[in-house]
Design a protein around this motif. Structure first.
Motif, PDB file in Angstrom:
ATOM      1  N   ARG A 289       0.814  -1.214   0.000  1.00 58.42           N
ATOM      2  CA  ARG A 289       0.000   0.000   0.000  1.00 58.42           C
ATOM      3  C   ARG A 289       0.851   1.268   0.000  1.00 58.42           C
ATOM      4  NH1 ARG A 289      -2.596  -3.405  -1.413  1.00 58.42           N
ATOM      5  NH2 ARG A 289      -4.604  -4.200  -0.671  1.00 58.42           N
ATOM      6  N   ILE A 290       2.068   1.191   0.543  1.00 57.89           N
ATOM      7  CA  ILE A 290       2.953   2.360   0.608  1.00 57.89           C
ATOM      8  C   ILE A 290       4.360   1.913   0.247  1.00 57.89           C
ATOM      9  CG2 ILE A 290       3.783   4.286   2.014  1.00 57.89           C
ATOM     10  CD1 ILE A 290       1.597   3.561   4.060  1.00 57.89           C
ATOM     11  N   ILE A 291       5.057   2.720  -0.532  1.00 61.07           N
ATOM     12  CA  ILE A 291       6.452   2.420  -0.835  1.00 61.07           C
ATOM     13  C   ILE A 291       7.277   3.689  -0.651  1.00 61.07           C
ATOM     14  CG2 ILE A 291       6.318   2.878  -3.339  1.00 61.07           C
ATOM     15  CD1 ILE A 291       8.043   0.236  -3.599  1.00 61.07           C
ATOM     16  N   SER A 292       8.398   3.560   0.055  1.00 54.38           N
ATOM     17  CA  SER A 292       9.289   4.688   0.327  1.00 54.38           C
ATOM     18  C   SER A 292      10.582   4.509  -0.450  1.00 54.38           C
ATOM     19  CB  SER A 292       9.605   4.772   1.826  1.00 54.38           C
ATOM     20  OG  SER A 292       8.427   4.856   2.589  1.00 54.38           O
ATOM     21  N   PHE A 293      11.189   5.617  -0.823  1.00 51.67           N
ATOM     22  CA  PHE A 293      12.424   5.544  -1.602  1.00 51.67           C
ATOM     23  C   PHE A 293      13.202   6.843  -1.435  1.00 51.67           C
ATOM     24  CE2 PHE A 293       8.809   6.847  -4.156  1.00 51.67           C
ATOM     25  CZ  PHE A 293       9.214   8.077  -4.649  1.00 51.67           C
ATOM     26  N   GLY A 294      14.499   6.746  -1.591  1.00 48.41           N
ATOM     27  CA  GLY A 294      15.347   7.918  -1.500  1.00 48.41           C
ATOM     28  C   GLY A 294      15.617   8.521  -2.867  1.00 48.41           C
ATOM     29  N   VAL A 295      15.324   9.793  -3.014  1.00 51.53           N
ATOM     30  CA  VAL A 295      15.761  10.564  -4.174  1.00 51.53           C
ATOM     31  C   VAL A 295      17.013  11.346  -3.781  1.00 51.53           C
ATOM     32  CG1 VAL A 295      15.161  12.396  -5.810  1.00 51.53           C
ATOM     33  CG2 VAL A 295      13.423  10.731  -5.106  1.00 51.53           C
ATOM     34  N   GLU A 296      16.985  11.904  -2.581  1.00 55.77           N
ATOM     35  CA  GLU A 296      18.085  12.620  -1.930  1.00 55.77           C
ATOM     36  C   GLU A 296      18.392  13.963  -2.586  1.00 55.77           C
ATOM     37  OE1 GLU A 296      17.644  10.817   0.299  1.00 55.77           O
ATOM     38  OE2 GLU A 296      19.107   9.239   0.658  1.00 55.77           O
ATOM     39  N   SER A 297      18.806  13.951  -3.854  1.00 55.43           N
ATOM     40  CA  SER A 297      19.143  15.191  -4.554  1.00 55.43           C
ATOM     41  C   SER A 297      18.832  15.026  -6.027  1.00 55.43           C
ATOM     42  CB  SER A 297      20.628  15.520  -4.371  1.00 55.43           C
ATOM     43  OG  SER A 297      21.024  16.591  -5.220  1.00 55.43           O
ATOM     44  N   ILE A 298      18.525  16.135  -6.688  1.00 56.07           N
ATOM     45  CA  ILE A 298      18.267  16.078  -8.124  1.00 56.07           C
ATOM     46  C   ILE A 298      19.568  15.961  -8.914  1.00 56.07           C
ATOM     47  CG2 ILE A 298      18.324  18.577  -8.464  1.00 56.07           C
ATOM     48  CD1 ILE A 298      16.056  18.267 -10.477  1.00 56.07           C
ATOM     49  N   ALA A 331       6.322   7.678  -0.789  1.00 50.39           N
ATOM     50  CA  ALA A 331       6.988   8.610   0.128  1.00 50.39           C
ATOM     51  C   ALA A 331       8.437   8.763  -0.325  1.00 50.39           C
ATOM     52  CB  ALA A 331       6.931   8.094   1.558  1.00 50.39           C
ATOM     53  N   ALA A 332       8.826   9.974  -0.678  1.00 45.75           N
ATOM     54  CA  ALA A 332      10.172  10.242  -1.190  1.00 45.75           C
ATOM     55  C   ALA A 332      11.011  10.926  -0.118  1.00 45.75           C
ATOM     56  CB  ALA A 332      10.095  11.114  -2.439  1.00 45.75           C
ATOM     57  N   PHE A 333      12.293  10.549  -0.051  1.00 46.87           N
ATOM     58  CA  PHE A 333      13.223  11.112   0.931  1.00 46.87           C
ATOM     59  C   PHE A 333      14.235  12.017   0.232  1.00 46.87           C
ATOM     60  CE2 PHE A 333      12.661   6.768   3.144  1.00 46.87           C
ATOM     61  CZ  PHE A 333      11.463   7.179   3.701  1.00 46.87           C
ATOM     62  N   TYR A 334      14.539  13.150   0.867  1.00 46.65           N
ATOM     63  CA  TYR A 334      15.501  14.103   0.321  1.00 46.65           C
ATOM     64  C   TYR A 334      16.458  14.552   1.424  1.00 46.65           C
ATOM     65  CZ  TYR A 334      12.102  14.290  -3.465  1.00 46.65           C
ATOM     66  OH  TYR A 334      11.250  13.940  -4.491  1.00 46.65           O
ATOM     67  N   VAL A 335      17.680  14.876   1.027  1.00 44.68           N
ATOM     68  CA  VAL A 335      18.710  15.317   1.971  1.00 44.68           C
ATOM     69  C   VAL A 335      19.297  16.634   1.472  1.00 44.68           C
ATOM     70  CG1 VAL A 335      20.924  14.773   3.047  1.00 44.68           C
ATOM     71  CG2 VAL A 335      19.262  12.944   2.636  1.00 44.68           C
ATOM     72  N   PHE A 336      19.380  17.621   2.362  1.00 46.83           N
ATOM     73  CA  PHE A 336      19.985  18.910   2.045  1.00 46.83           C
ATOM     74  C   PHE A 336      21.337  19.025   2.750  1.00 46.83           C
ATOM     75  CE2 PHE A 336      15.441  20.870   1.968  1.00 46.83           C
ATOM     76  CZ  PHE A 336      15.170  20.189   0.793  1.00 46.83           C
ATOM     77  N   GLY A 337      22.271  19.678   2.091  1.00 45.10           N
ATOM     78  CA  GLY A 337      23.541  19.972   2.747  1.00 45.10           C
ATOM     79  C   GLY A 337      24.709  19.131   2.285  1.00 45.10           C
ATOM     80  N   PHE A 338      24.570  18.422   1.143  1.00 45.81           N
ATOM     81  CA  PHE A 338      25.750  17.784   0.570  1.00 45.81           C
ATOM     82  C   PHE A 338      26.776  18.872   0.257  1.00 45.81           C
ATOM     83  CE2 PHE A 338      22.390  14.683  -0.647  1.00 45.81           C
ATOM     84  CZ  PHE A 338      22.913  13.570  -0.003  1.00 45.81           C
ATOM     85  N   LEU A 339      28.042  18.513   0.209  1.00 45.87           N
ATOM     86  CA  LEU A 339      29.096  19.515   0.060  1.00 45.87           C
ATOM     87  C   LEU A 339      28.953  20.320  -1.229  1.00 45.87           C
ATOM     88  CD1 LEU A 339      32.242  17.606   1.385  1.00 45.87           C
ATOM     89  CD2 LEU A 339      30.699  19.156   2.603  1.00 45.87           C
TER      90      LEU A 339
END
Length: 465
Positions: A289-298, A331-339
């Motif tokens: 019913r739900i799937i999560s995944f990391g996109v992290e950055s474009i 549900a998509a995951f994103y991370v800010f602050g890569f170098l």
């Protein structure tokens, strides 16, 4: 022997432990109306008992010991096992001191005490570094554990007893929870079909405790059968970081769930490049019913710098659209602050998160967790001294292009821009009526402009690229 299992509830902000951030846990202290709303809603479906503690409950009970579970109170017992975290370690060690004052022997388990035992040793009689099951089995069989105890990895995961959810957690009907996949309250149970992660992302703590191993399909189905026999309304949360790593195994598992007549619903996490239309259809038929995944950055270049394999944008859009067609929430995951990040690159990632059209999104700030390659790389520029602030939402190192206040502002902007859109509700409620969709698109434009004006009034610039 009376064994107390302490899976302590965090008290400030939205605190999640157990397998979150590999076991370090996370803490999101809301700082805006949108983040307050996000934390309030998410708290309704992420507060579930620890699967790690449920395994230890099974091991102790199998050896004839009484098991007591607590989320806060110091219960009486002979020995207490405390689930460690980084984000709440002061509360956990204070609880341990109180338990020892009442005559109990206390031990810590989990990733945090494995990688930073110095935070816990002086507050405990023993600390298990590594997977805890073998060490706790020896404890249950009569061995006295003291000091730093090496926890040997479980060679064959199929040999473990199934988690004893009847001993861990409060499963009264009034404490059933809603989920992103269903507005109907139901009991939610985490399940591990594998351990560790086969990927090599330098910032991820999921792979730093042990090597990657999987359970047999038969063993997983047997656990699901036992679970649904006792709790027919169960919603299963597969906590594997890469659930569909082995496509054939995943298809076999889905086929066995259907063949066995198991009427379950579940969610999982994986990589988008490990998904295709046929696999999604099989998973949906089995109860996904739900799937999560990391996109992290474009930015593909940014991802390669941290050893994360980029997924082509066209494939990301295809899989999200296929999930939408099948009625699977995303549900998509994103991370800010890569170098490599700057204001414009993070703004571009926020825009992409909105345009991708996932049902929900989670935005975090890059955190150099102890034991990861990123920690070794960024150690010289880490300025934060309080380990509890390594929570996934707080800047902890000197970024070459962004100040801490800028990162926090961009984080807040991401939540505002994603969740204040009327189209967020359109996606959540699966509205497809053409007239309503057109109206929502117009309202989105108005909301976006209002947010833009608010951003300019606060920091003299908008979050645009």
């Amino acid at each position: 022997m009376r064994v107390v299992l302490a899976d302590l509830k965090g008290t400030e902000g939205l605190v999640t432990k157990d397998t979150v951030a590999g076991g370090y846990g996370s803490r999101f202290v809301p700082f805006s109306l949108t983040t307050h709303w996000f934390c309030h809603v998410k708290r309704s479906y992420v507060q579930i008992p620890s699967v790690q503690m449920a395994y230890l409950a099974a091991i102790c009970a199998r050896n004839g010991h009484e098991v007591v579970w607590t989320r806060s109170e110091v219960a009486d017992g002979d020995v207490a096992l405390v689930l460690s975290s980084l984000v709440d370690y002061r509360r956990e060690t204070a609880w341990a001191e109180a338990a020892r004052a009442r005559g109990m022997r206390v031990g810590f388990v989990g990733l945090a005490c494995s990688k930073l035992p110095e935070l816990f040793l002086e507050h405990a009689d023993f600390v298990v570094a590594g997977e805890p099951e073998e060490a706790i089995r020896e404890l249950a069989e009569g061995r006295k554990l003291s000091g730093l105890v090496l926890g040997k990895p479980v060679a064959d995961l199929d040999t473990l007893p199934f988690p004893r959810w009847d001993l861990v957690g409060n499963w009264s009907d009034r404490l059933q929870q809603i989920s992103l996949g269903s507005l109907h309250p139901r009991r939610r149970f985490p399940l591990l079909a594998s351990r560790s992660c086969p990927e090599f992302c330098t910032y991820c703590p999921h792979r730093i405790l042990t090597e990657y191993r999987v359970r047999s399909v038969e063993n997983v189905v047997e656990e699901l059968s036992a679970l649904t026999a006792r709790w027919p309304n169960a919603f299963v949360i597969f906590r594997d970081p890469l659930f569909t790593k082995d496509r054939r195994r995943c298809l076999t598992l889905c086929s066995e769930i259907v063949r066995s007549g198991l009427r379950i619903e579940f969610e999982c996490e994986t990589r988008l490049d490990h998904l295709d239309a046929e696999l999604l259809f099989a998973m949906r038929r089995a109860g996904l019913r739900i799937i999560s995944f990391g996109v992290e950055s474009i930015s593909s270049q940014t991802l390669r710098k941290v050893a994360r394999r980029p997924v082509p944008e066209a494939h990301q859009r295809h899989i999200v659209a296929e999930c939408r067609r099948l009625g699977i929430r995303t549900a998509a995951f994103y991370v800010f602050g890569f170098l490599e990040d700057d204001w414009e690159s993070i703004a571009a990632t926020i825009n992409y998160a909105i345009d991708l059209g996932s049902t929900s999104a989670q935005f975090k700030i890059l955190t150099p967790y102890p034991g990861t390659p990123l920690w070794k790389q960024l150690g010289p520029v880490v300025y934060e001294k309080d380990w509890q602030r390594f929570d996934g939402f707080t800047p902890t190192f000197r970024h070459p292009k962004l100040e801490p206040d800028e990162l926090r502002f961009l984080l807040g902007a991401a939540y505002a821009r994603f969740y204040l859109r009327p189209s967020f509700l359109k996606n959540l409620w699966r509205i497809r009526h053409r007239a309503l969709v057109g109206l929502v698109d117009k309202l989105d434009q108005r909301v976006s402009e209002a947010i833009r004006e608010k951003e300019i009034s606060l920091v003299s610039r908008a979050v645009t690229c």
